[in-house]
Design a protein around this motif. Structure first.
Motif, PDB file in Angstrom:
ATOM      1  N   ARG A   1       0.831  -1.208   0.000  1.00 50.40           N
ATOM      2  CA  ARG A   1       0.000   0.000   0.000  1.00 50.40           C
ATOM      3  C   ARG A   1       0.863   1.256   0.000  1.00 50.40           C
ATOM      4  O   ARG A   1       0.593   2.222  -0.705  1.00 50.40           O
ATOM      5  CB  ARG A   1      -0.924   0.003   1.224  1.00 50.40           C
ATOM      6  N   LEU A   2       1.907   1.248   0.817  1.00 55.88           N
ATOM      7  CA  LEU A   2       2.766   2.422   0.922  1.00 55.88           C
ATOM      8  C   LEU A   2       3.520   2.677  -0.377  1.00 55.88           C
ATOM      9  O   LEU A   2       3.578   3.818  -0.849  1.00 55.88           O
ATOM     10  CB  LEU A   2       3.750   2.237   2.076  1.00 55.88           C
ATOM     11  N   CYS A   3       4.089   1.645  -0.948  1.00 59.85           N
ATOM     12  CA  CYS A   3       4.836   1.817  -2.201  1.00 59.85           C
ATOM     13  C   CYS A   3       3.927   2.298  -3.326  1.00 59.85           C
ATOM     14  O   CYS A   3       4.311   3.168  -4.122  1.00 59.85           O
ATOM     15  CB  CYS A   3       5.515   0.504  -2.599  1.00 59.85           C
ATOM     16  N   GLU A   4       2.730   1.770  -3.381  1.00 57.75           N
ATOM     17  CA  GLU A   4       1.775   2.191  -4.410  1.00 57.75           C
ATOM     18  C   GLU A   4       1.412   3.668  -4.244  1.00 57.75           C
ATOM     19  O   GLU A   4       1.384   4.435  -5.208  1.00 57.75           O
ATOM     20  CB  GLU A   4       0.520   1.325  -4.346  1.00 57.75           C
ATOM     21  N   THR A   5       1.164   4.082  -3.004  1.00 56.68           N
ATOM     22  CA  THR A   5       0.792   5.473  -2.727  1.00 56.68           C
ATOM     23  C   THR A   5       1.929   6.434  -3.079  1.00 56.68           C
ATOM     24  O   THR A   5       1.716   7.460  -3.738  1.00 56.68           O
ATOM     25  CB  THR A   5       0.426   5.642  -1.240  1.00 56.68           C
ATOM     26  N   LEU A   6       3.142   6.102  -2.656  1.00 57.96           N
ATOM     27  CA  LEU A   6       4.261   7.016  -2.870  1.00 57.96           C
ATOM     28  C   LEU A   6       4.743   7.013  -4.317  1.00 57.96           C
ATOM     29  O   LEU A   6       5.216   8.040  -4.816  1.00 57.96           O
ATOM     30  CB  LEU A   6       5.408   6.662  -1.918  1.00 57.96           C
ATOM     31  N   ALA A   7       4.615   5.885  -5.007  1.00 54.00           N
ATOM     32  CA  ALA A   7       4.981   5.843  -6.421  1.00 54.00           C
ATOM     33  C   ALA A   7       4.062   6.731  -7.248  1.00 54.00           C
ATOM     34  O   ALA A   7       4.477   7.299  -8.267  1.00 54.00           O
ATOM     35  CB  ALA A   7       4.928   4.404  -6.933  1.00 54.00           C
ATOM     36  N   ALA A   8       2.821   6.891  -6.794  1.00 49.45           N
ATOM     37  CA  ALA A   8       1.879   7.783  -7.491  1.00 49.45           C
ATOM     38  C   ALA A   8       2.210   9.250  -7.225  1.00 49.45           C
ATOM     39  O   ALA A   8       1.837  10.130  -8.008  1.00 49.45           O
ATOM     40  CB  ALA A   8       0.450   7.478  -7.036  1.00 49.45           C
ATOM     41  N   ALA A   9       2.929   9.516  -6.125  1.00 45.68           N
ATOM     42  CA  ALA A   9       3.272  10.894  -5.762  1.00 45.68           C
ATOM     43  C   ALA A   9       4.665  11.302  -6.225  1.00 45.68           C
ATOM     44  O   ALA A   9       5.007  12.491  -6.218  1.00 45.68           O
ATOM     45  CB  ALA A   9       3.177  11.063  -4.247  1.00 45.68           C
ATOM     46  N   GLY A  10       5.496  10.328  -6.620  1.00 53.19           N
ATOM     47  CA  GLY A  10       6.860  10.631  -7.012  1.00 53.19           C
ATOM     48  C   GLY A  10       7.593   9.369  -7.432  1.00 53.19           C
ATOM     49  O   GLY A  10       7.016   8.500  -8.092  1.00 53.19           O
ATOM     50  N   GLU A  11       8.843   9.258  -7.032  1.00 53.67           N
ATOM     51  CA  GLU A  11       9.693   8.134  -7.427  1.00 53.67           C
ATOM     52  C   GLU A  11      10.156   7.374  -6.193  1.00 53.67           C
ATOM     53  O   GLU A  11      10.600   7.978  -5.214  1.00 53.67           O
ATOM     54  CB  GLU A  11      10.904   8.656  -8.203  1.00 53.67           C
ATOM     55  N   VAL A  12      10.073   6.047  -6.261  1.00 58.15           N
ATOM     56  CA  VAL A  12      10.498   5.188  -5.160  1.00 58.15           C
ATOM     57  C   VAL A  12      11.775   4.440  -5.561  1.00 58.15           C
ATOM     58  O   VAL A  12      11.824   3.805  -6.619  1.00 58.15           O
ATOM     59  CB  VAL A  12       9.402   4.172  -4.782  1.00 58.15           C
ATOM     60  N   GLY A  13      12.793   4.551  -4.736  1.00 54.85           N
ATOM     61  CA  GLY A  13      14.037   3.819  -4.965  1.00 54.85           C
ATOM     62  C   GLY A  13      14.392   2.984  -3.753  1.00 54.85           C
ATOM     63  O   GLY A  13      13.981   3.292  -2.630  1.00 54.85           O
ATOM     64  N   ILE A  14      15.137   1.929  -3.963  1.00 57.23           N
ATOM     65  CA  ILE A  14      15.596   1.061  -2.880  1.00 57.23           C
ATOM     66  C   ILE A  14      17.076   1.337  -2.624  1.00 57.23           C
ATOM     67  O   ILE A  14      17.874   1.433  -3.558  1.00 57.23           O
ATOM     68  CB  ILE A  14      15.416  -0.426  -3.240  1.00 57.23           C
ATOM     69  N   ILE A  15      17.447   1.459  -1.349  1.00 57.79           N
ATOM     70  CA  ILE A  15      18.849   1.614  -0.955  1.00 57.79           C
ATOM     71  C   ILE A  15      19.185   0.482   0.006  1.00 57.79           C
ATOM     72  O   ILE A  15      18.583   0.360   1.067  1.00 57.79           O
ATOM     73  CB  ILE A  15      19.117   2.992  -0.313  1.00 57.79           C
ATOM     74  N   THR A  16      20.135  -0.360  -0.368  1.00 62.86           N
ATOM     75  CA  THR A  16      20.385  -1.557   0.430  1.00 62.86           C
ATOM     76  C   THR A  16      21.856  -1.922   0.464  1.00 62.86           C
ATOM     77  O   THR A  16      22.562  -1.751  -0.534  1.00 62.86           O
ATOM     78  CB  THR A  16      19.565  -2.754  -0.099  1.00 62.86           C
ATOM     79  N   ASN A  17      22.298  -2.423   1.604  1.00 64.74           N
ATOM     80  CA  ASN A  17      23.646  -2.959   1.732  1.00 64.74           C
ATOM     81  C   ASN A  17      23.694  -4.444   1.381  1.00 64.74           C
ATOM     82  O   ASN A  17      24.734  -5.074   1.518  1.00 64.74           O
ATOM     83  CB  ASN A  17      24.164  -2.766   3.162  1.00 64.74           C
ATOM     84  N   GLY A  18      22.564  -4.994   0.943  1.00 69.16           N
ATOM     85  CA  GLY A  18      22.487  -6.418   0.638  1.00 69.16           C
ATOM     86  C   GLY A  18      23.178  -6.777  -0.669  1.00 69.16           C
ATOM     87  O   GLY A  18      23.668  -5.921  -1.404  1.00 69.16           O
ATOM     88  N   VAL A  19      23.181  -8.082  -0.967  1.00 70.03           N
ATOM     89  CA  VAL A  19      23.817  -8.614  -2.175  1.00 70.03           C
ATOM     90  C   VAL A  19      22.947  -8.282  -3.389  1.00 70.03           C
ATOM     91  O   VAL A  19      21.754  -8.601  -3.411  1.00 70.03           O
ATOM     92  CB  VAL A  19      24.020 -10.133  -2.046  1.00 70.03           C
ATOM     93  N   ALA A  20      23.530  -7.666  -4.418  1.00 72.34           N
ATOM     94  CA  ALA A  20      22.767  -7.075  -5.519  1.00 72.34           C
ATOM     95  C   ALA A  20      21.819  -8.057  -6.210  1.00 72.34           C
ATOM     96  O   ALA A  20      20.607  -7.803  -6.303  1.00 72.34           O
ATOM     97  CB  ALA A  20      23.731  -6.458  -6.532  1.00 72.34           C
TER      98      ALA A  20
END
Length: 228
Positions: free
Chosen positions: A107-126
């Motif tokens: 729900r959150l990602c859908e709402t914010l993607a409609a308002a702008g751009e969503v990116g992921i920032i992670t220290n995990g394995v690509a």
């Protein structure tokens, strides 16, 4: 909404990494023929894993070393003759197949993607993180994924956040916010880079660190109204 670029930590912010981690660990140990005392072995592994990730974020060990060493140290502590290299490979593959969404993530990602751009920032394995995002069903809302592995620097290093924001369609510090569960990586990184942050704090923990979040939320459903 003031913000147009939303940078999300992935593990334990959008995806329940703790649940995935335990499921994957148990699966791998069963495949390698070990079934007794898995819960205690997992607790050992967790402590060792946290120490090694902190060392990685401090720049004192490499990610390749971390991936195998956490299993080597765990098995050595319990005098188990299991190949740590094999365990590491199977574990990383299993992680992409045991994805658990945190309530409200879609729900959150859908709402914010409609308002702008969503990116992921992670220290995990690509490549593992890419597969986990694909398995999660969140991929339609995510514009890009920035990993420390591709960047060469890890959160909270400002060079990582510079790398991540360069992947965005547009970037304005005043319109950018980081959402994450870790004060020492996500929130401190935002502070150092000079952008706003929202601490996802489902356990309602006290903040006794130098990191200062702009907002704080105990549930993902609280975040969009806070930012609005």
């Amino acid at each position: 909404m003031k913000h147009s670029l939303f940078l999300f930590d992935l593990d334990d912010t959008l995806l329940d990494f703790r649940a995935s981690e335990k499921l994957s660990f148990e699966r791998v140990l069963r495949e390698l023929g070990y079934s007794d005392g898995v819960d205690e072995l997992f607790r050992q592994y967790q402590g060792i894993n946290i120490e090694l990730w902190r060392a990685f974020e401090a720049g004192t060990v490499s990610k390749e070393f971390l991936k195998v060493e956490r299993f080597r140290k765990t098995f050595a502590a319990c005098a188990l003759e299991i190949d740590p290299q094999q365990a590491s490979l199977r574990y990383l593959e299993s992680l992409s197949e045991t994805v658990v969404l945190i309530d409200g993530a879609r729900r959150l990602c859908e709402t914010l993607a409609a308002a702008g751009e969503v990116g992921i920032i992670t220290n995990g394995v690509a490549h593992i993180q890419d597969r986990r995002i694909a398995s999660s069903g969140l991929g339609d809302y995510i514009s890009f994924t920035a990993t420390s592995e591709a960047c060469g620097f890890a959160k909270p290093d400002s060079r990582f956040f510079e790398y991540a924001t360069n992947m965005a369609r547009t970037f304005n510090k005043g319109a950018t916010i980081i959402v994450g569960d870790r004060l020492d990586a996500d929130i401190l990184g935002a502070n150092r880079f000079g952008i706003e942050s929202c601490w996802y704090n489902p356990g309602r923990l006290n903040n006794d660190t130098e990191a200062l979040p702009t907002f704080e939320a105990a549930h993902l459903d609280e975040i969009a109204p806070l930012l609005a």
